[in-house]
Motif scaffolding. Structure first.
Motif, PDB file in Angstrom:
ATOM      1  N   GLU A   1     -15.892   0.252   8.004  1.00  0.00           N
ATOM      2  CA  GLU A   1     -15.677   1.784   7.746  1.00  0.00           C
ATOM      3  C   GLU A   1     -13.974   1.637   7.691  1.00  0.00           C
ATOM      4  N   ILE A   2     -13.310   0.979   9.061  1.00  0.00           N
ATOM      5  CA  ILE A   2     -11.898   1.038   9.018  1.00  0.00           C
ATOM      6  C   ILE A   2     -11.191   0.235   8.210  1.00  0.00           C
ATOM      7  N   LYS A   3     -12.470  -1.246   7.807  1.00  0.00           N
ATOM      8  CA  LYS A   3     -12.216  -2.226   6.764  1.00  0.00           C
ATOM      9  C   LYS A   3     -12.721  -1.501   5.387  1.00  0.00           C
ATOM     10  N   LYS A   4     -13.073  -0.281   4.795  1.00  0.00           N
ATOM     11  CA  LYS A   4     -13.129  -0.032   3.775  1.00  0.00           C
ATOM     12  C   LYS A   4     -11.817   1.186   3.629  1.00  0.00           C
ATOM     13  N   GLN A   5     -11.625   1.562   4.463  1.00  0.00           N
ATOM     14  CA  GLN A   5     -10.792   2.818   4.392  1.00  0.00           C
ATOM     15  C   GLN A   5      -9.442   1.963   3.991  1.00  0.00           C
ATOM     16  N   LYS A   6      -8.826   0.708   5.257  1.00  0.00           N
ATOM     17  CA  LYS A   6      -7.799  -0.116   4.868  1.00  0.00           C
ATOM     18  C   LYS A   6      -7.756  -0.309   3.236  1.00  0.00           C
ATOM     19  N   LYS A   7      -8.607  -0.824   2.870  1.00  0.00           N
ATOM     20  CA  LYS A   7      -8.233  -1.498   1.459  1.00  0.00           C
ATOM     21  C   LYS A   7      -7.990  -0.092   0.630  1.00  0.00           C
ATOM     22  N   GLN A   8      -8.261   1.333   0.835  1.00  0.00           N
ATOM     23  CA  GLN A   8      -8.592   2.167  -0.013  1.00  0.00           C
ATOM     24  C   GLN A   8      -6.955   2.779   0.163  1.00  0.00           C
ATOM     25  N   TYR A   9      -6.624   2.720   1.342  1.00  0.00           N
ATOM     26  CA  TYR A   9      -5.175   2.724   1.947  1.00  0.00           C
ATOM     27  C   TYR A   9      -4.280   1.972   1.151  1.00  0.00           C
ATOM     28  N   THR A  10      -4.416   0.563   1.127  1.00  0.00           N
ATOM     29  CA  THR A  10      -3.575  -0.191   0.586  1.00  0.00           C
ATOM     30  C   THR A  10      -3.535  -0.426  -1.001  1.00  0.00           C
ATOM     31  N   ASN A  11      -4.968   0.089  -1.446  1.00  0.00           N
ATOM     32  CA  ASN A  11      -5.118   0.620  -3.100  1.00  0.00           C
ATOM     33  C   ASN A  11      -4.073   1.910  -3.311  1.00  0.00           C
ATOM     34  N   LEU A  12      -4.154   2.918  -2.673  1.00  0.00           N
ATOM     35  CA  LEU A  12      -3.601   4.072  -2.429  1.00  0.00           C
ATOM     36  C   LEU A  12      -2.182   3.978  -2.794  1.00  0.00           C
ATOM     37  N   GLU A  13      -1.782   3.089  -1.087  1.00  0.00           N
ATOM     38  CA  GLU A  13       0.132   2.716  -1.059  1.00  0.00           C
ATOM     39  C   GLU A  13       0.589   2.424  -2.706  1.00  0.00           C
ATOM     40  N   LEU A  14      -0.214   0.762  -2.963  1.00  0.00           N
ATOM     41  CA  LEU A  14       0.352   0.249  -4.224  1.00  0.00           C
ATOM     42  C   LEU A  14       1.003   1.322  -5.026  1.00  0.00           C
ATOM     43  N   LEU A  15      -0.516   2.195  -5.949  1.00  0.00           N
ATOM     44  CA  LEU A  15      -0.450   3.038  -6.539  1.00  0.00           C
ATOM     45  C   LEU A  15       0.693   4.080  -6.288  1.00  0.00           C
ATOM     46  N   LEU A  16       0.949   4.792  -5.644  1.00  0.00           N
ATOM     47  CA  LEU A  16       1.764   5.864  -5.503  1.00  0.00           C
ATOM     48  C   LEU A  16       3.380   4.826  -5.753  1.00  0.00           C
ATOM     49  N   ILE A  17       3.028   3.557  -5.039  1.00  0.00           N
ATOM     50  CA  ILE A  17       4.486   2.811  -4.967  1.00  0.00           C
ATOM     51  C   ILE A  17       5.021   2.574  -6.717  1.00  0.00           C
ATOM     52  N   LEU A  18       4.331   2.570  -7.140  1.00  0.00           N
ATOM     53  CA  LEU A  18       4.772   2.178  -8.689  1.00  0.00           C
ATOM     54  C   LEU A  18       4.625   2.987  -8.784  1.00  0.00           C
ATOM     55  N   ILE A  19       3.737   4.274  -9.326  1.00  0.00           N
ATOM     56  CA  ILE A  19       4.146   5.680  -9.422  1.00  0.00           C
ATOM     57  C   ILE A  19       6.059   6.065  -9.174  1.00  0.00           C
ATOM     58  N   ILE A  20       5.929   6.005  -8.015  1.00  0.00           N
ATOM     59  CA  ILE A  20       7.465   6.740  -7.384  1.00  0.00           C
ATOM     60  C   ILE A  20       8.287   5.325  -8.120  1.00  0.00           C
ATOM     61  N   ILE A  21       8.169   4.368  -8.340  1.00  0.00           N
ATOM     62  CA  ILE A  21       9.486   3.014  -8.984  1.00  0.00           C
ATOM     63  C   ILE A  21       9.492   3.299 -10.359  1.00  0.00           C
ATOM     64  N   PHE A  22       8.279   3.940 -11.163  1.00  0.00           N
ATOM     65  CA  PHE A  22       8.366   4.501 -13.177  1.00  0.00           C
ATOM     66  C   PHE A  22       8.944   5.396 -12.734  1.00  0.00           C
ATOM     67  N   ILE A  23       9.111   5.886 -11.609  1.00  0.00           N
ATOM     68  CA  ILE A  23       9.812   7.610 -11.771  1.00  0.00           C
ATOM     69  C   ILE A  23      11.228   7.336 -11.792  1.00  0.00           C
ATOM     70  N   VAL A  24      11.555   6.855 -10.750  1.00  0.00           N
ATOM     71  CA  VAL A  24      12.825   6.706 -10.512  1.00  0.00           C
ATOM     72  C   VAL A  24      13.545   5.085 -11.770  1.00  0.00           C
ATOM     73  N   ALA A  25      12.949   4.758 -12.301  1.00  0.00           N
ATOM     74  CA  ALA A  25      13.433   3.746 -13.287  1.00  0.00           C
ATOM     75  C   ALA A  25      13.485   4.996 -14.405  1.00  0.00           C
ATOM     76  N   ILE A  26      12.377   5.723 -15.168  1.00  0.00           N
ATOM     77  CA  ILE A  26      12.814   6.270 -15.504  1.00  0.00           C
ATOM     78  C   ILE A  26      13.575   7.431 -15.577  1.00  0.00           C
ATOM     79  N   LEU A  27      13.960   8.278 -14.559  1.00  0.00           N
ATOM     80  CA  LEU A  27      15.326   9.389 -14.391  1.00  0.00           C
ATOM     81  C   LEU A  27      16.200   8.522 -14.100  1.00  0.00           C
ATOM     82  N   GLY A  28      16.342   6.611 -13.525  1.00  0.00           N
ATOM     83  CA  GLY A  28      17.957   6.278 -13.774  1.00  0.00           C
ATOM     84  C   GLY A  28      18.065   6.123 -15.085  1.00  0.00           C
ATOM     85  N   PHE A  29      17.079   5.647 -15.924  1.00  0.00           N
ATOM     86  CA  PHE A  29      17.381   5.178 -17.299  1.00  0.00           C
ATOM     87  C   PHE A  29      18.101   6.726 -17.395  1.00  0.00           C
ATOM     88  N   LEU A  30      17.563   7.981 -17.629  1.00  0.00           N
ATOM     89  CA  LEU A  30      18.223   8.536 -18.550  1.00  0.00           C
ATOM     90  C   LEU A  30      19.721   9.133 -17.582  1.00  0.00           C
TER      91      LEU A  30
END
Length: 673
Positions: free
Chosen positions: A217-246
């Protein structure tokens, strides 16, 4: 321009904050997921610790079983029984410690024997945290068994002790019977040890299965956490890039607008005829083309700025307090001195091609934010006005020459006075009138100077106010309140100019008949006429008026002339003195029959050798070009012959704010109405 610059700066700060916030959020997010994974790892470690404690308990159970059989089959004396019992008791304590930690959490320490040279044993430390309220099955299952074992151990010890007692009593039959009881007893115990060992092994097996499930279960949750963290990081980078561009687009647009407005402001500044300098209080940051045109050898403001950080480098000291120079003004810089004295007319002198030019100088301060401000300095060339004043002074001197010529003619007439005594007696009254008229002409030059002093400050103030307001409007920093205040200031100065004209017209209007008038009002009008020249010569006037109205009958305009003669005489003598405090003190009051006006000055008094001559006609201590000597004579004539009063002079002390002064006092007494 400054507003848009501030807006651009705010955008830059916002862009920086967006990136900083994004970075902080990414770091915080990563730390959050690390904590989640760490908590999962801790949960796994905690379950492993539980398994290890269980293994120690199982091992202790096996050892207890061996010790129990050894106790039942091989011990023949009390010492051996005691030794094995102590060993069993220690193992029971270890089991109870393990069960207690499983139930409540804690730290288990066990010594492990090693067959290594120099290392006989090592200590095993296990940390277990009970993070829920679940009841430990191991404790429920094993604790009663331990209690049951302790009862069995007690029974065995009693049987063994009785066997040893029979042996000591030499009772072989009893000994053998007791031995059979012991054998039957320990042969009945294997089932107990099998059950307790099987229960402990079953719990270990179930714990192993639980650990395996938890690890999966821990192995499964670690994988989910890693994927979720990567997704959130990509979203934040995208938002910051858009705001910075504007924000970057907005900054670029504002930068272009600032460049356009800077060129417009430069055009407005360069269109000004007056020299305009913008400073931050430490060095010049901009100036208009008029500054470059005035000074030779410079093609642009940048060239000028390379050699000079302040226009004050060119201020010439002409030994006149009205002219500002680059020096310390009671701990303040020259522009701070101008800002702190806005009602005073400030001037500077600078050379242009070896020709001295004169300027009025004004300064205004614009606060940009809590830590920054700019000072706008405007210089208006008044060289032509100064030259005109010099011509006016020349005309005044010429007028004095005319008066001198007339005075000479009067002296010639006086030489023949004995011959024409009878004719002159009849003409005496006409002569007095002529003297008064000549006195008026003699005062004309000084009055023209007073007019120049009265008008110079408001005219320059109007010019500076209009220039400053025009510049603020063109720089787009003028507020509605600034425009209203400037308009009010200009109207105040215009009203002052109109009042000055009326005062001087009243002064030269000839009184035809005696009228009732207020002496205080006449005194105030006279002080208004002389206020500018007194201020320019740093002379303070202190009034001590017991009443606002002192009425008399006579000729108020002639009395005003007498007041002016006394005030001008005090001004001239104080101007010659190098006192720190130049003071004129005027006291007006009444007694039962008379109105009394006293004029004190701080010039040190009248010398004894001239005290009796100061009211004589043509007597003067001034240079021929500065006085005719008929001012005080005419004043005495007006007071005593026309106003039925008296004018006397004497030396006196006086005090103002407990400060001691000494000088002359001219005392006027007029009939009380």
């Amino acid at each position: 321009m400054f507003g848009k610059f501030t807006y651009t700066l705010k955008n830059l700060i916002l862009l920086l904050l967006v990136f900083i916030f994004g970075l902080i959020f990414l770091i915080s997010l990563h730390i959050f997921f690390l904590n989640l994974i760490d908590n999962l790892d801790k949960k796994t470690e905690n379950l492993k610790a539980k398994m290890e404690i269980g293994e120690f308990i199982v091992d202790d159970l096996h050892r207890i079983r061996s010790d129990f059989y050894e106790l039942a089959t091989s011990t023949t004396n009390l010492k051996g029984i005691e030794l094995i019992n102590n060993r069993i008791e220690q193992r029971i304590n270890n089991i109870e410690d393990g069960l207690n930690i499983l139930e409540n959490g804690g730290v288990l320490k066990r010594v492990i024997r090693l067959n290594i040279v120099g290392h006989n044993d090592t200590e095993k430390v296990i940390h277990y945290n009970k993070d829920d309220n679940n009841i430990s099955l191991e404790v429920i299952d094993l604790s009663p068994k331990i209690i049951e074992f302790e009862e069995m151990l007690q029974t065995l010890n009693n049987l063994l002790k009785k066997q040893i007692a029979l042996k000591q009593e030499n009772d072989p039959i009893g000994f053998m019977k007791q031995n059979k009881k012991i054998k039957r007893f320990y042969k009945s115990t294997p089932a107990f040890f099998v059950r307790i060992t099987e229960n402990a092994n079953r719990l270990l097996y179930e714990g192993t299965i639980e650990l395996k499930k938890l690890q999966d279960e821990i192995k499964k949750q670690k994988k989910q956490y890693t994927n979720l963290e990567l997704l959130l990081i990509l979203i934040i980078i995208f938002i910051v890039a858009i705001l910075g561009f504007l924000i970057a687009i907005q900054i670029n647009r504002n930068t272009k607008n600032l460049e356009i407005q800077e060129r417009s402001t430069r055009g407005i500044l360069d269109a000004q005829k007056n020299i305009v300098v913008v400073s931050n209080g430490e060095y010049m940051i901009d100036a208009n083309q008029a500054l470059v045109d005035f000074f030779d050898g410079y093609n642009s403001f940048d060239d000028f700025q390379k050699e000079h950080i302040c226009i004050c480098d060119f201020f010439v000291d002409i030994k006149d307090n009205d002219y500002v120079i680059d020096k310390d003004y009671d701990g303040k810089m020259w522009f701070e001195y101008i800002l702190d004295n806005p009602n005073k007319l400030h001037k500077v002198a600078m050379y242009k091609q070896k020709v001295l030019n004169y300027f009025t100088i004004s300064a205004s301060k614009k606060v940009l934010d809590a830590n920054n401000f700019i000072v706008i300095v405007a210089l208006n060339n008044i060289t032509k006005e100064i030259e005109a004043q010099k011509e006016l002074k020349a005309l005044n001197n010429n007028l004095e020459n005319i008066i001198d010529h007339k005075t000479k003619e009067l002296k010639d007439l006086n030489r023949n006075l004995e011959i024409k005594i009878k004719e002159e007696v009849e003409k005496n009254r006409e002569k007095d009138k002529a003297l008064i008229q000549q006195g008026r002409f003699a005062a004309l030059g000084e009055m023209i100077g007073n007019i120049a002093h009265q008008w110079r400050q408001p005219l320059s103030a109007i010019s500076s106010t209009v220039s400053s307001m025009q510049l603020q409007i063109e720089l787009n920093i003028a507020t509605k309140d600034d425009i209203k205040n400037s308009y009010s200031s200009v109207m105040k100065y215009v009203e002052f100019l109109n009042q000055t004209i009326e005062d001087f017209r009243s002064f030269f209007r000839k009184d035809k008949e005696a009228v009732k008038f207020n002496i205080i009002e006449v005194l105030n009008n006279s002080l208004c006429i002389t206020s500018a020249v007194y201020k320019d010569n740093a002379i303070s006037i202190t009034l001590d008026l017991e009443d606002k109205e002192l009425f008399s009958i006579g000729f108020p305009n002639e009395l005003a002339q007498a007041f002016l003669n006394i005030l001008n005489n005090a001004k001239d003598i104080l101007k010659e003195k190098k006192f720190e405090k130049r003071q004129v003190y005027i006291k007006a009051y009444e007694n039962e029959n008379q109105n009394i006006i006293e004029f004190y000055d701080s010039a040190g008094g009248i010398s004894s050798n001239i005290k009796d001559k100061i009211f004589d006609p043509y007597f003067t201590t001034k240079h021929k070009s500065q006085g005719t000597g008929i001012g005080l004579y005419m004043s005495k004539d007006i007071i005593e012959k026309h106003m039925k009063g008296s004018l006397t002079a004497y030396n006196s002390d006086f005090f103002i704010n407990e400060y001691h002064y000494f000088g002359a006092c001219f005392k006027i007494k007029l009939p009380k109405l």
